[in-house]
Scaffold this motif. Structure first.
Motif, PDB file in Angstrom:
ATOM      1  N   PHE A 123       0.833  -1.197   0.000  1.00 16.36           N
ATOM      2  CA  PHE A 123       0.000   0.000   0.000  1.00 16.36           C
ATOM      3  C   PHE A 123       0.870   1.250   0.000  1.00 16.36           C
ATOM      4  CE2 PHE A 123      -3.254   2.908   1.690  1.00 16.36           C
ATOM      5  CZ  PHE A 123      -4.232   2.636   0.757  1.00 16.36           C
ATOM      6  N   LEU A 127       0.810   4.267  -2.657  1.00 24.43           N
ATOM      7  CA  LEU A 127       0.734   5.692  -2.318  1.00 24.43           C
ATOM      8  C   LEU A 127       1.812   6.482  -3.053  1.00 24.43           C
ATOM      9  CD1 LEU A 127       0.159   5.872   1.557  1.00 24.43           C
ATOM     10  CD2 LEU A 127      -1.494   6.170  -0.254  1.00 24.43           C
ATOM     11  N   PHE A 215     -11.200   5.682  -0.596  1.00 29.22           N
ATOM     12  CA  PHE A 215     -11.641   6.101   0.731  1.00 29.22           C
ATOM     13  C   PHE A 215     -10.743   7.203   1.274  1.00 29.22           C
ATOM     14  CE2 PHE A 215     -10.902   5.529   5.312  1.00 29.22           C
ATOM     15  CZ  PHE A 215     -12.132   5.925   5.775  1.00 29.22           C
ATOM     16  N   LEU A 216      -9.449   7.114   1.006  1.00 33.01           N
ATOM     17  CA  LEU A 216      -8.501   8.126   1.485  1.00 33.01           C
ATOM     18  C   LEU A 216      -8.476   9.351   0.576  1.00 33.01           C
ATOM     19  CD1 LEU A 216      -5.475   5.871   2.488  1.00 33.01           C
ATOM     20  CD2 LEU A 216      -7.049   7.044   4.010  1.00 33.01           C
ATOM     21  N   ARG A 234     -18.208   9.583   5.306  1.00 35.86           N
ATOM     22  CA  ARG A 234     -17.552   9.644   6.600  1.00 35.86           C
ATOM     23  C   ARG A 234     -17.896  10.928   7.349  1.00 35.86           C
ATOM     24  NH1 ARG A 234     -11.135   9.258   7.330  1.00 35.86           N
ATOM     25  NH2 ARG A 234     -11.217   9.224   9.591  1.00 35.86           N
TER      26      ARG A 234
ATOM     27  N   VAL B 265      -2.024   2.168   7.416  1.00 42.67           N
ATOM     28  CA  VAL B 265      -2.273   3.483   6.819  1.00 42.67           C
ATOM     29  C   VAL B 265      -3.767   3.790   6.869  1.00 42.67           C
ATOM     30  CG1 VAL B 265      -2.122   4.874   4.727  1.00 42.67           C
ATOM     31  CG2 VAL B 265      -0.313   3.247   5.251  1.00 42.67           C
ATOM     32  N   VAL B 266      -4.558   2.810   6.448  1.00 44.10           N
ATOM     33  CA  VAL B 266      -5.995   3.004   6.372  1.00 44.10           C
ATOM     34  C   VAL B 266      -6.614   3.073   7.765  1.00 44.10           C
ATOM     35  CG1 VAL B 266      -8.128   1.972   5.552  1.00 44.10           C
ATOM     36  CG2 VAL B 266      -6.086   1.868   4.141  1.00 44.10           C
ATOM     37  N   SER B 269      -5.921   6.142   9.650  1.00 41.86           N
ATOM     38  CA  SER B 269      -6.679   7.263   9.116  1.00 41.86           C
ATOM     39  C   SER B 269      -8.128   7.227   9.616  1.00 41.86           C
ATOM     40  CB  SER B 269      -6.613   7.237   7.594  1.00 41.86           C
ATOM     41  OG  SER B 269      -7.608   8.042   7.071  1.00 41.86           O
ATOM     42  N   VAL B 270      -8.722   6.036   9.671  1.00 46.04           N
ATOM     43  CA  VAL B 270     -10.100   5.912  10.154  1.00 46.04           C
ATOM     44  C   VAL B 270     -10.196   6.372  11.608  1.00 46.04           C
ATOM     45  CG1 VAL B 270     -11.944   4.284  10.736  1.00 46.04           C
ATOM     46  CG2 VAL B 270     -10.718   4.049   8.582  1.00 46.04           C
ATOM     47  N   PHE B 271      -9.242   5.946  12.429  1.00 47.69           N
ATOM     48  CA  PHE B 271      -9.329   6.217  13.866  1.00 47.69           C
ATOM     49  C   PHE B 271      -8.453   7.394  14.309  1.00 47.69           C
ATOM     50  CE2 PHE B 271     -10.671   1.787  13.468  1.00 47.69           C
ATOM     51  CZ  PHE B 271     -11.862   1.834  14.167  1.00 47.69           C
ATOM     52  N   THR B 272      -8.006   8.219  13.353  1.00 43.60           N
ATOM     53  CA  THR B 272      -7.128   9.361  13.635  1.00 43.60           C
ATOM     54  C   THR B 272      -6.051   9.041  14.679  1.00 43.60           C
ATOM     55  OG1 THR B 272      -8.768  10.239  15.192  1.00 43.60           O
ATOM     56  CG2 THR B 272      -8.742  11.182  12.984  1.00 43.60           C
TER      57      THR B 272
END
Lengths: 276, 326
Positions: A123, A127, A215-216, A234, B265-266, B269-272
């Motif tokens: 990943f 990026l 999503f990002l 979100r 990474v993901v 980002s979801v959970f800061t």
């Protein structure tokens, strides 16, 4: 029992196929059911599913029809899945075949490069590629292909190493076939089945990778991707959680379908383990 | 001693890969539109030509790429990762501030995934083709297909927003004074959802591998011998089958080290969470190439170290493997 029949006796494999066909139908019928641009304003934003008969899956925070985005999103996910996977498998087969066939220094060099790709987190490399080459959908597809080839390469190499000294290959070699003919005409057809089965894993991962990028906010914002919609939802998660929930569920079902079909193919082609 | 030389040999093999990664990524970043100075200028809202020139000289981006690369590699040997213009401090400092969060997240997820995977895989294999197996295998397929970011968001909706049981994000409560234990408990409380989110996809893979591997090992001759000797079933499963069935799982954990870092990474980002993964994402968005290169180096190093550990564990579990290294 032929593999074909064995596949259809496996209920989870059949369920996977049905799901996959359903996703393909979504993708095909999108134009017909939703002739308007799915990313254009359709109505008042944040209407709950079923609240308005025109929008049976509701609208998102930008007033776009969620159902239309789900239908068009199926195209993007399938496109990513098929194109990125073909790319990864093609590169993987080429690298694996050459490394496994020739061995020696060629193998050593190719495998160190494969190692490098496998050492750098997938990943993270994705990026980097997106940061450098931008996030147009074509670039995203190529980038996903580029980060996914090492595993198929290793698999092909292992198959080639066991096959390259078999008698039928020796016989073909003695009859004067060129290396290219030996690799692609004689060995590859025999090495292919496990690689094809593995393609389903690559496809499932590709779809997940694209949706994570989307999503990002790092994928193409101009295509109706399911991941984009999850990311958009979100900001209204607290109250209108359905904006994220619906497209995420679509991703889940698609990945599930691909994995079930892959596992079904695997069981149908190698019946040994299942019948214990 | 033999074990150590085996492990060191394996470590030596990974050095060329590390070099390929560094050279490759450095080359890749040369293609990036805009350099650190452009990113800085964008943040400052522009500057005159004279200042741009001075900045370029200061950050060394006006020299040819291969000299920059050579400089970079020489500095790496001294563990100097360069300077982050965006964060205004050395890259090493930026990374090491963020690293503990990611390591904690990875360690807890790996523990949950492998423990859960082993337990569920063993249960499924003991009840193969019965309802317990079907249930566990179906759950496994579902977990495998669930995108981690979506699972995280839905968990936040249910457990944070609707039920209010767990925090929706962050690493710890800010502005509250805790004792050391209180702080640890608070961090653990914040890590529950991220850990579950990151681990489920791996748990699914591990349980599938464990199930298949348990079934395969239990058909081998030494298991039949043990059974014929009258060894009781529990110790056949734990001491004879499980120990051997663990080998493929251990290999897989090594292979997944990089994937898990990517997943971080993901999830971060979801959970800061202020971890390495978030830092990677922020550096991409802010075009902080020095930091990005540093993260690539540290992540690759981390993956190599995890694989090194896995090799050691593997060699301990299976003495046969040590001979193969020669």
């Amino acid at each position: 029992m032929p593999a074909f029949k064995r596949y259809f006796r496996n209920s989870s494999a059949v369920m996977g196929l049905v799901l996959l066909v359903a996703v393909v139908l979504l993708a095909l019928s999108a134009d017909f059911l939703f002739p308007r641009n799915p990313l254009s304003l359709a109505g008042r934003p944040l209407q709950w599913p079923m609240a308005n008969p025109r929008f049976w899956l509701g609208t998102d925070n930008m007033g776009r029809d969620i159902a239309a985005q789900i239908f068009y999103g199926a195209r993007i996910s399938l496109l990513i899945g098929v194109v990125a996977t073909s790319l990864a498998i093609a590169v993987g087969i080429l690298v694996g075949a050459v490394a496994g066939y020739y061995g020696g220094l060629v193998d050593e060099v190719l495998m160190r490069i494969t190692d490098a790709f496998q050492t750098l987190p997938n990943f993270l490399l994705l990026l980097l590629l997106i940061a450098v080459f931008g996030s147009r959908i074509e670039m995203v597809v190529i980038a996903i292909g580029v980060v996914s080839w090492p595993a198929p390469a290793r698999l092909t190499r292992a198959e080639f190493m066991t096959l390259r000294n078999r008698e039928f290959v020796e016989a073909a070699r003695l009859s004067g076939l060129s290396d290219t003919r030996l690799i692609f005409g004689e060995i590859l057809p025999n090495a292919l089945p496990p690689v094809i089965v593995y393609a389903s894993v690559v496809m499932a991962t590709s779809i997940l990778l694209e949706s994570s990028l989307a999503f990002l906010n790092l994928s193409d914002p101009n295509v109706p991707s399911w991941g984009n919609l999850v990311g958009l939802g979100r900001s209204v998660l607290r109250s209108e959680w359905y904006v994220s929930a619906i497209p995420g569920f679509a991703i889940l079902l698609t990945v599930l379908a691909v994995s079930l079909v892959g596992q079904g193919l695997n069981d149908a082609l190698n019946p040994r383990l299942d019948e214990q | 001693m033999q074990l150590l030389s085996f492990a060191l040999r394996r470590l030596a093999i990974s050095l060329p890969s590390l070099l390929i990664i560094l050279v490759g990524v450095f080359g890749l970043l040369q293609l990036a539109p805009g350099d650190t100075v452009d990113a800085l200028l964008a943040q400052m809202g522009g500057g005159d030509a004279k200042m741009i020139e001075t900045l370029r000289q200061h950050y060394g981006v006006d020299t040819p790429a291969w000299i920059q690369l050579a400089d970079y590699l020489v500095r790496l040997v001294h563990l100097d990762l360069g300077y982050s213009a965006i964060y205004g401090k050395p890259v090493a400092d930026v990374i090491f501030e963020r690293l503990p969060v990611t390591l904690l997240l990875m360690a807890s997820s790996l523990t949950l995934a492998s423990l859960g995977g082993v337990v569920l895989g063993v249960i499924a294999s003991r009840y193969v083709h019965r309802w317990q197996d079907t249930l566990i295998s179906t759950l496994g397929m579902l977990f495998y297909a669930t995108p981690a970011f979506w699972l995280g968001l839905m968990a936040v909706v249910i457990f944070s927003i609707k039920l209010g049981w767990l925090p929706a994000g962050g690493f710890e409560e800010i502005g509250v004074e805790y004792s050391a234990w209180g702080r640890a408990a608070d961090i653990a409380y914040h890590m529950v959802l991220p850990t579950i989110t990151l681990s489920l996809i791996f748990l699914a893979t591990y349980l599938r591998i464990m199930r298949a591997s348990m079934l395969e090992v239990s058909t081998l001759d030494f298991v039949r011998t043990a059974r014929a000797k009258g060894v009781d079933e529990t110790s056949i499963v734990t001491r004879h089958i499980l120990r051997n069935a663990l080998l493929p799982l251990v290999t897989l954990i090594g292979l997944h080290a990089g994937t898990m870092l990517g997943g971080a990474v993901v999830v971060e980002s979801v959970f800061t969470l202020p971890g390495l993964g978030r830092l990677a994402y922020e550096s991409v968005v802010q075009r902080d190439l020095n930091t990005l290169l540093g993260i690539v180096f540290i992540s690759a190093l981390l993956v190599i170290l995890v694989n090194f550990a896995v090799d050691l564990i593997y060699a301990r579990l299976d003495p046969r493997i040590r001979g193969k290294g020669n």
